[in-house]
Design a protein around this motif. Structure first.
Motif, PDB file in Angstrom:
ATOM      1  N   ASN A  43       0.810  -1.224   0.000  1.00  0.00           N
ATOM      2  CA  ASN A  43       0.000   0.000   0.000  1.00  0.00           C
ATOM      3  C   ASN A  43       0.841   1.271   0.000  1.00  0.00           C
ATOM      4  O   ASN A  43       0.381   2.321  -0.438  1.00  0.00           O
ATOM      5  N   ASP A  44       2.076   1.186   0.494  1.00  0.00           N
ATOM      6  CA  ASP A  44       2.945   2.361   0.550  1.00  0.00           C
ATOM      7  C   ASP A  44       4.169   2.200  -0.340  1.00  0.00           C
ATOM      8  O   ASP A  44       5.182   2.867  -0.136  1.00  0.00           O
ATOM      9  N   ALA A  45       4.092   1.332  -1.321  1.00  0.00           N
ATOM     10  CA  ALA A  45       5.265   1.000  -2.135  1.00  0.00           C
ATOM     11  C   ALA A  45       5.837   2.221  -2.847  1.00  0.00           C
ATOM     12  O   ALA A  45       7.056   2.407  -2.903  1.00  0.00           O
ATOM     13  N   LEU A  46       4.987   3.054  -3.412  1.00  0.00           N
ATOM     14  CA  LEU A  46       5.468   4.218  -4.155  1.00  0.00           C
ATOM     15  C   LEU A  46       6.261   5.149  -3.248  1.00  0.00           C
ATOM     16  O   LEU A  46       7.334   5.650  -3.623  1.00  0.00           O
ATOM     17  N   PHE A  47       5.757   5.363  -2.040  1.00  0.00           N
ATOM     18  CA  PHE A  47       6.441   6.248  -1.103  1.00  0.00           C
ATOM     19  C   PHE A  47       7.718   5.607  -0.568  1.00  0.00           C
ATOM     20  O   PHE A  47       8.792   6.235  -0.566  1.00  0.00           O
ATOM     21  N   LEU A  48       7.625   4.346  -0.120  1.00  0.00           N
ATOM     22  CA  LEU A  48       8.745   3.703   0.574  1.00  0.00           C
ATOM     23  C   LEU A  48       9.890   3.322  -0.345  1.00  0.00           C
ATOM     24  O   LEU A  48      11.065   3.383   0.064  1.00  0.00           O
ATOM     25  N   TYR A  49       9.588   2.938  -1.590  1.00  0.00           N
ATOM     26  CA  TYR A  49      10.613   2.353  -2.438  1.00  0.00           C
ATOM     27  C   TYR A  49      10.925   3.178  -3.690  1.00  0.00           C
ATOM     28  O   TYR A  49      11.818   2.796  -4.454  1.00  0.00           O
ATOM     29  N   ILE A  50      10.223   4.290  -3.876  1.00  0.00           N
ATOM     30  CA  ILE A  50      10.530   5.197  -4.984  1.00  0.00           C
ATOM     31  C   ILE A  50      10.868   6.584  -4.445  1.00  0.00           C
ATOM     32  O   ILE A  50      11.989   7.094  -4.667  1.00  0.00           O
ATOM     33  N   TRP A  51       9.921   7.174  -3.723  1.00  0.00           N
ATOM     34  CA  TRP A  51      10.097   8.563  -3.283  1.00  0.00           C
ATOM     35  C   TRP A  51      11.189   8.693  -2.217  1.00  0.00           C
ATOM     36  O   TRP A  51      12.085   9.546  -2.334  1.00  0.00           O
ATOM     37  N   VAL A  52      11.155   7.861  -1.196  1.00  0.00           N
ATOM     38  CA  VAL A  52      12.168   7.953  -0.137  1.00  0.00           C
ATOM     39  C   VAL A  52      13.577   7.720  -0.691  1.00  0.00           C
ATOM     40  O   VAL A  52      14.495   8.509  -0.396  1.00  0.00           O
ATOM     41  N   PRO A  53      13.832   6.672  -1.493  1.00  0.00           N
ATOM     42  CA  PRO A  53      15.172   6.520  -2.063  1.00  0.00           C
ATOM     43  C   PRO A  53      15.592   7.693  -2.937  1.00  0.00           C
ATOM     44  O   PRO A  53      16.762   8.106  -2.905  1.00  0.00           O
ATOM     45  N   LEU A  54      14.663   8.249  -3.728  1.00  0.00           N
ATOM     46  CA  LEU A  54      15.005   9.393  -4.570  1.00  0.00           C
ATOM     47  C   LEU A  54      15.425  10.584  -3.713  1.00  0.00           C
ATOM     48  O   LEU A  54      16.445  11.240  -3.993  1.00  0.00           O
ATOM     49  N   VAL A  55      14.668  10.872  -2.672  1.00  0.00           N
ATOM     50  CA  VAL A  55      15.000  11.992  -1.789  1.00  0.00           C
ATOM     51  C   VAL A  55      16.315  11.721  -1.062  1.00  0.00           C
ATOM     52  O   VAL A  55      17.163  12.620  -0.911  1.00  0.00           O
ATOM     53  N   THR A  56      16.509  10.496  -0.631  1.00  0.00           N
ATOM     54  CA  THR A  56      17.729  10.149   0.100  1.00  0.00           C
ATOM     55  C   THR A  56      18.966  10.295  -0.767  1.00  0.00           C
ATOM     56  O   THR A  56      19.979  10.876  -0.340  1.00  0.00           O
ATOM     57  N   LEU A  57      18.925   9.774  -1.993  1.00  0.00           N
ATOM     58  CA  LEU A  57      20.072   9.913  -2.893  1.00  0.00           C
ATOM     59  C   LEU A  57      20.305  11.373  -3.257  1.00  0.00           C
ATOM     60  O   LEU A  57      21.457  11.813  -3.408  1.00  0.00           O
ATOM     61  N   SER A  58      19.232  12.141  -3.364  1.00  0.00           N
ATOM     62  CA  SER A  58      19.378  13.574  -3.637  1.00  0.00           C
ATOM     63  C   SER A  58      20.054  14.277  -2.463  1.00  0.00           C
ATOM     64  O   SER A  58      20.903  15.155  -2.655  1.00  0.00           O
ATOM     65  N   ALA A  59      19.688  13.882  -1.240  1.00  0.00           N
ATOM     66  CA  ALA A  59      20.316  14.465  -0.054  1.00  0.00           C
ATOM     67  C   ALA A  59      21.802  14.133  -0.009  1.00  0.00           C
ATOM     68  O   ALA A  59      22.640  14.998   0.311  1.00  0.00           O
ATOM     69  N   SER A  60      22.145  12.897  -0.333  1.00  0.00           N
ATOM     70  CA  SER A  60      23.554  12.498  -0.348  1.00  0.00           C
ATOM     71  C   SER A  60      24.328  13.306  -1.375  1.00  0.00           C
ATOM     72  O   SER A  60      25.428  13.809  -1.096  1.00  0.00           O
ATOM     73  N   ALA A  61      23.764  13.429  -2.577  1.00  0.00           N
ATOM     74  CA  ALA A  61      24.448  14.168  -3.643  1.00  0.00           C
ATOM     75  C   ALA A  61      24.612  15.640  -3.283  1.00  0.00           C
ATOM     76  O   ALA A  61      25.677  16.228  -3.498  1.00  0.00           O
ATOM     77  N   LEU A  62      23.552  16.249  -2.734  1.00  0.00           N
ATOM     78  CA  LEU A  62      23.633  17.665  -2.404  1.00  0.00           C
ATOM     79  C   LEU A  62      24.604  17.902  -1.256  1.00  0.00           C
ATOM     80  O   LEU A  62      25.348  18.897  -1.262  1.00  0.00           O
ATOM     81  N   PHE A  63      24.630  17.016  -0.268  1.00  0.00           N
ATOM     82  CA  PHE A  63      25.564  17.185   0.845  1.00  0.00           C
ATOM     83  C   PHE A  63      27.005  17.095   0.359  1.00  0.00           C
ATOM     84  O   PHE A  63      27.892  17.813   0.853  1.00  0.00           O
ATOM     85  N   LEU A  64      27.269  16.225  -0.595  1.00  0.00           N
ATOM     86  CA  LEU A  64      28.628  16.067  -1.114  1.00  0.00           C
ATOM     87  C   LEU A  64      29.010  17.155  -2.108  1.00  0.00           C
ATOM     88  O   LEU A  64      30.206  17.390  -2.353  1.00  0.00           O
ATOM     89  N   ALA A  65      28.017  17.833  -2.675  1.00  0.00           N
ATOM     90  CA  ALA A  65      28.261  18.756  -3.786  1.00  0.00           C
ATOM     91  C   ALA A  65      29.247  19.879  -3.470  1.00  0.00           C
ATOM     92  O   ALA A  65      30.173  20.118  -4.261  1.00  0.00           O
ATOM     93  N   PRO A  66      29.121  20.625  -2.365  1.00  0.00           N
ATOM     94  CA  PRO A  66      30.067  21.730  -2.141  1.00  0.00           C
ATOM     95  C   PRO A  66      31.523  21.281  -2.134  1.00  0.00           C
ATOM     96  O   PRO A  66      32.394  21.924  -2.732  1.00  0.00           O
ATOM     97  N   GLY A  67      31.798  20.162  -1.459  1.00  0.00           N
ATOM     98  CA  GLY A  67      33.166  19.675  -1.400  1.00  0.00           C
ATOM     99  C   GLY A  67      33.660  19.170  -2.740  1.00  0.00           C
ATOM    100  O   GLY A  67      34.803  19.450  -3.144  1.00  0.00           O
ATOM    101  N   LEU A  68      32.827  18.427  -3.461  1.00  0.00           N
ATOM    102  CA  LEU A  68      33.244  17.888  -4.753  1.00  0.00           C
ATOM    103  C   LEU A  68      33.461  18.994  -5.779  1.00  0.00           C
ATOM    104  O   LEU A  68      34.423  18.951  -6.566  1.00  0.00           O
ATOM    105  N   ILE A  69      32.584  19.994  -5.785  1.00  0.00           N
ATOM    106  CA  ILE A  69      32.748  21.099  -6.743  1.00  0.00           C
ATOM    107  C   ILE A  69      33.993  21.902  -6.410  1.00  0.00           C
ATOM    108  O   ILE A  69      34.768  22.293  -7.298  1.00  0.00           O
ATOM    109  N   LEU A  70      34.219  22.156  -5.116  1.00  0.00           N
ATOM    110  CA  LEU A  70      35.422  22.897  -4.712  1.00  0.00           C
ATOM    111  C   LEU A  70      36.677  22.088  -5.026  1.00  0.00           C
ATOM    112  O   LEU A  70      37.687  22.648  -5.492  1.00  0.00           O
TER     113      LEU A  70
END
Length: 655
Positions: A43-70
C-alpha cells in the motif's frame, strides 16, 4: 557546464524541499515494522521504495556537492577520479556542518530544513566560481561509467534491501548515543558534551567525531528521527566504492563490469552483515553505530595510503583525518601500513616513512591538545574511553583459542578475499603491504580476550578485497574470478543469515509506555538524561553476564529514555511514570528502585513490570556465527573455560 551543474543542484534542492518530511512520515508509519511483511508494504510501495530513495540519494548528492565542486576547482595537475572523491568528501564532511554551526551561532537562525538546504547551495558558489575559471576536462571521468553507475546503485540497493532496518528499527544504546550527539551538535554548535555529563560525555571527542558531523548534516535536513542518522551511511559507502575501484586496478583506469559488479556485491554483503550483527546489544545491531562510521575509517586509511605513495603529504594529512578523527583503529592501520611499506621497499624509505608517520602522530597530538583546551575552557570533559590506561587494560588479558573470531573478518566480504592474502607470489608491492597490515591488524584484535566484536575486524574484511582484485591471476581472468567471488559471497551470506530479519521494536514499545509527570527540560538535557537513565537502570538493571541475560530482559536505558521523551504517539497508554518522590501513589502502583534527584519511577502494576523485566522471549536478529557471549564482551581476569585466558601482566612479571 556551470549552468548545467547549477541547474542540477537546483533540481536536487527542489527534491529535498519537497521531500524533507520523509523522516517524519516514516516515523508515523513505524507500526509497519510489526506488520506481516515489513520488507515490502504494497500500500505504501510508491512512497517507501521510490520517493524515499530518490529523496535520500538527492540528499547524499547535495551534501557532497560543495566539497566535490570545490575539489574540482582546486584540483592539481594529475589528479584522478579517486583523488577528487577523497578531497571532495573530506571537505564536505567537515566543512558543511562546521559552517552551519557557525552561521547558526552568529545569525541565530536555525540551520535546519529549508535554511540548511539553502546554505548548502550557497556553499557551492565558491566551487562554481573556481569551476568556471578552470576548463572542464573529461579525462578524469573517461572510462568511469561503470564506476559511477555502481556508486549510485550500491547505496540504492542497500537502502531498498534493508529498508525496515533503516526506516523503523529502534535505536539501541549506541544508536541512541549517536542520535543525541547529532542533536547536541545542532543545538550547541559543538559535537562535544559539556563537563560533568556522565557516561554520555565520553563520546564524541576530537579523535572520535566524524560520524557525528555526517549524521548531524542529515538530521539538519530531515529532522530528529532514527532514519535520519542511518541514512548517513549511504554517501560514505558510495564514495568508498568509488575509491576502492581505483585501488583494484593497478594497470588500467578504465572501468569494467566484472570488477564493479564483484566489488559492489561484496560491499552489499558487507553492509548486510554490519546492519544485523556488530553490537553490544544482545538482540540486534543498529545501523546508526558502528555501521555509519566504518566507511570513513577506511576512506581515511585508503586516502592516506594513496597520497603517501605519491608523497602528497598535505592532502595525505587532510584526508587521513577521516580515519584519525573517527576511531583509534584508524591510527593502528596507518601504523601497520607504514611498517609493512618500510619492510618491503628498497632502498629503505626512511624519509618518506618518517614524514608520513610524523604527520599522523602530529595530527593526533593536535587533537589531544584541542581536547585539553576545550576542557580548560569548560566546554567539554576529558574522555577516558580510549586513554592509555584503557588500551592497556584491553591488551592485558589475551587468548589464542577463540577461533570463531576468524570468521568475523573472513565472512563479511565473501571468504575468497581473505584467502587471497595467502597468494603472496601473485601479489604486487602494494598488495603485499596491505596483506602484512591486515595480518598484523587481525592478530592485534584476535588475541584480546575481552570486548571484541565483529566490527573490530571491519578493515581486515574490506581491505583484502583490494588484494584479491589486484591479483595478477584475477586481472588475467576477471570473469572466472567474478564467478569464484560470487560463490564465496553466496556461502558467506548463507552462514551470515540471521534467524529473523524483522526489525527490533521492543524498546520503542517500552519507552512509549513511560510518561513524565514532572517538569521536563528542553530535549536533550544532560541532567535529565542522567537522572532518567539512572531510574531506568534501577528498574531494568544493566546485565554483564550471559547467565543474567538468560533470566531477564536487557532494556538499554539510554535508548528507552529517548523513546520515552520523543516520538511517543498520543494514544499510548502509560504503564510507567517518572514522578516526584513525594507524589502520592494511586491504587496498585509501586515504586521501582530508589529515588534519583528527587524523582522515582512508578509502575502501574507489579504484574506489568515483572512481565517486562523477565521477558526472555526476545527476538534476536544477530546471526549465530557473529554472536559474542556477554562473558566475553564484559569479562575480566584469568580463566580456563570455555577457553584459556592469560594475564600478560603476570606473565611478564608486572603484577
Amino acid at each position: 557546464m556551470v549552468f548545467r551543474l547549477s541547474l542540477f543542484l537546483i533540481v536536487l534542492a527542489g527534491i529535498l524541499l519537497a521531500g524533507q518530511d520523509i523522516a517524519a512520515t516514516l516515523s508515523a508509519k513505524a507500526a509497519l515494522a510489526d506488520g506481516a511483511s515489513p520488507y515490502f508494504v504494497v500500500n505504501d510501495a510508491l512512497f517507501l521504495y521510490i520517493w524515499v530513495p530518490l529523496v535520500t540519494l538527492s540528499a547524499s548528492a547535495l551534501f557532497l556537492a560543495p566539497g566535490l565542486i570545490l575539489a574540482w576547482g582546486i584540483r592539481a595537475l594529475g589528479d584522478r577520479f579517486e583523488h577528487w572523491l577523497l578531497k571532495g568528501f573530506t571537505l564536505s564532511l567537515f566543512g558543511i556542518p562546521t559552517i552551519a554551526a557557525l552561521v547558526q551561532a552568529v545569525s541565530g537562525v536555525q540551520m535546519t530544513e529549508a535554511a540548511f538546504i539553502l546554505l548548502i547551495l550557497l556553499l557551492c558558489v565558491p566551487g562554481l566560481y573556481l569551476f568556471q575559471a578552470r576548463s572542464f576536462e573529461t579525462e578524469m571521468f573517461r572510462g568511469k561509467s561503470w564506476d559511477i553507475i555502481g556508486m549510485i546503485l550500491l547505496p540504492l540497493a542497500v537502502l531498498l534491501l534493508m529498508s525496515p532496518k533503516f526506516y523503523w528499527e529502534v535505536l539501541n544504546d549506541d544508536g541512541a548515543h549517536s542520535f543525541l550527539n547529532a542533536m547536541l551538535f545542532m543545538i550547541r554548535g559543538l559535537p562535544f558534551w559539556p563537563p560533568d555529563s556522565g557516561a554520555i560525555g565520553g563520546y564524541p571527542t576530537p579523535k572520535m567525531m566524524t560520524e557525528t558531523f555526517l549524521q548531524s548534516g542529515f538530521m539538519r535536513i530531515f529532522g530528529p528521527y532514527e532514519v535520519s542518522i542511518r541514512l548517513a551511511y549511504l554517501p560514505g559507502i558510495s564514495i568508498l566504492f568509488g575509491v576502492m575501484l581505483a585501488f583494484v586496478r593497478p594497470t588500467k583506469t578504465r572501468g569494467d563490469m566484472q570488477t564493479v559488479f564483484g566489488l559492489g556485491m561484496a560491499l552489499l554483503l558487507f553492509s548486510f552483515v554490519m546492519a544485523f550483527n556488530p553490537s553490544y546489544n544482545p538482540y540486534f545491531a543498529d545501523i546508526a553505530l558502528p555501521m555509519v562510521r566504518e566507511p570513513m575509517i577506511l576512506l581515511g586509511v585508503l586516502g592516506y595510503i594513496l597520497f603517501f605513495q605519491e608523497q602528497k603529504f598535505g592532502w595525505m594529512a587532510i584526508v587521513s583525518t577521516l580515519a584519525l578523527f573517527t576511531a583509534p583503529n584508524g591510527f593502528l592501520l596507518i601504523g601497520f601500513f607504514l611498517i609493512s611499506f618500510f619492510l618491503l621497499t628498497r632502498p629503505l624509505p626512511f624519509r618518506q616513512v618518517t614524514i608520513g608517520g610524523g604527520i599522523a602522530v602530529a595530527i593526533l597530538i593536535m587533537a589531544s591538545l584541542f581536547e585539553l583546551l576545550l576542557d580548560r575552557l569548560g566546554l567539554m570533559g576529558l574522555s577516558t574511553e580510549f586513554n592509555t590506561s584503557s588500551i592497556l587494560n584491553r591488551l592485558r588479558f589475551i587468548t589464542i583459542f577463540d577461533t570463531g573470531r576468524i570468521l568475523f573478518w573472513l565472512l563479511p566480504c565473501g571468504i575468497l578475499p581473505g584467502l587471497a592474502l595467502l597468494a603472496w607470489p601473485w601479489q604486487d608491492k602494494l598488495s603485499r603491504a596491505l596483506t602484512l597490515s591486515v595480518i598484523a591488524y587481525v592478530l592485534f584484535f584476535y588475541v584480546q580476550a575481552y570486548r571484541i566484536l565483529p566490527h573490530h575486524f571491519v578493515p581486515a574484511a574490506i581491505i583484502p578485497l583490494i588484494v584479491f582484485w589486484r591479483l595478477r591471476l584475477v586481472q588475467a581472468a576477471p570473469t572466472l574470478a567474478l564467478v569464484g567471488a560470487l560463490a564465496g559471497l553466496a556461502i558467506s551470506a548463507w552462514i551470515s543469515w540471521p534467524e529473523t530479519l524483522r526489525p527490533f521494536t521492543i524498546t520503542r514499545h517500552l519507552g512509549h509506555r513511560i510518561a513524565f509527570e514532572t517538569d521536563v527540560a528542553p530535549f536533550p538535557d544532560v541532567e535529565e538524561i542522567g537522572t532518567v537513565e539512572a531510574l531506568i537502570d534501577e528498574a531494568f538493571p544493566p546485565i554483564w553476564t550471559q547467565a543474567e541475560l538468560e533470566k531477564r530482559y536487557m532494556a538499554g536505558a539510554l535508548s528507552v529514555y529517548v523513546y520515552a521523551r520523543i516520538m511517543t504517539p498520543n494514544d499510548t497508554a502509560a504503564d510507567y511514570f517518572v514522578r516526584a518522590v513525594d507524589a502520592p501513589l494511586r491504587a496498585d502502583e509501586r515504586i521501582i528502585g530508589d529515588a534519583i534527584d528527587g524523582r522515582v519511577l512508578v509502575t502501574r502494576g507489579s504484574a506489568i513490570y515483572e512481565s517486562d523485566l523477565h521477558n526472555t522471549r526476545v527476538p534476536v536478529s544477530i546471526a549465530p556465527v557473529y554472536r559474542v557471549s556477554f562473558d566475553v564482551i564484559f569479562g575480566r581476569g584469568v580463566r580456563e573455560t570455555p577457553h584459556p585466558v592469560w594475564d600478560i601482566a603476570k606473565v611478564l612479571g608486572l603484577r
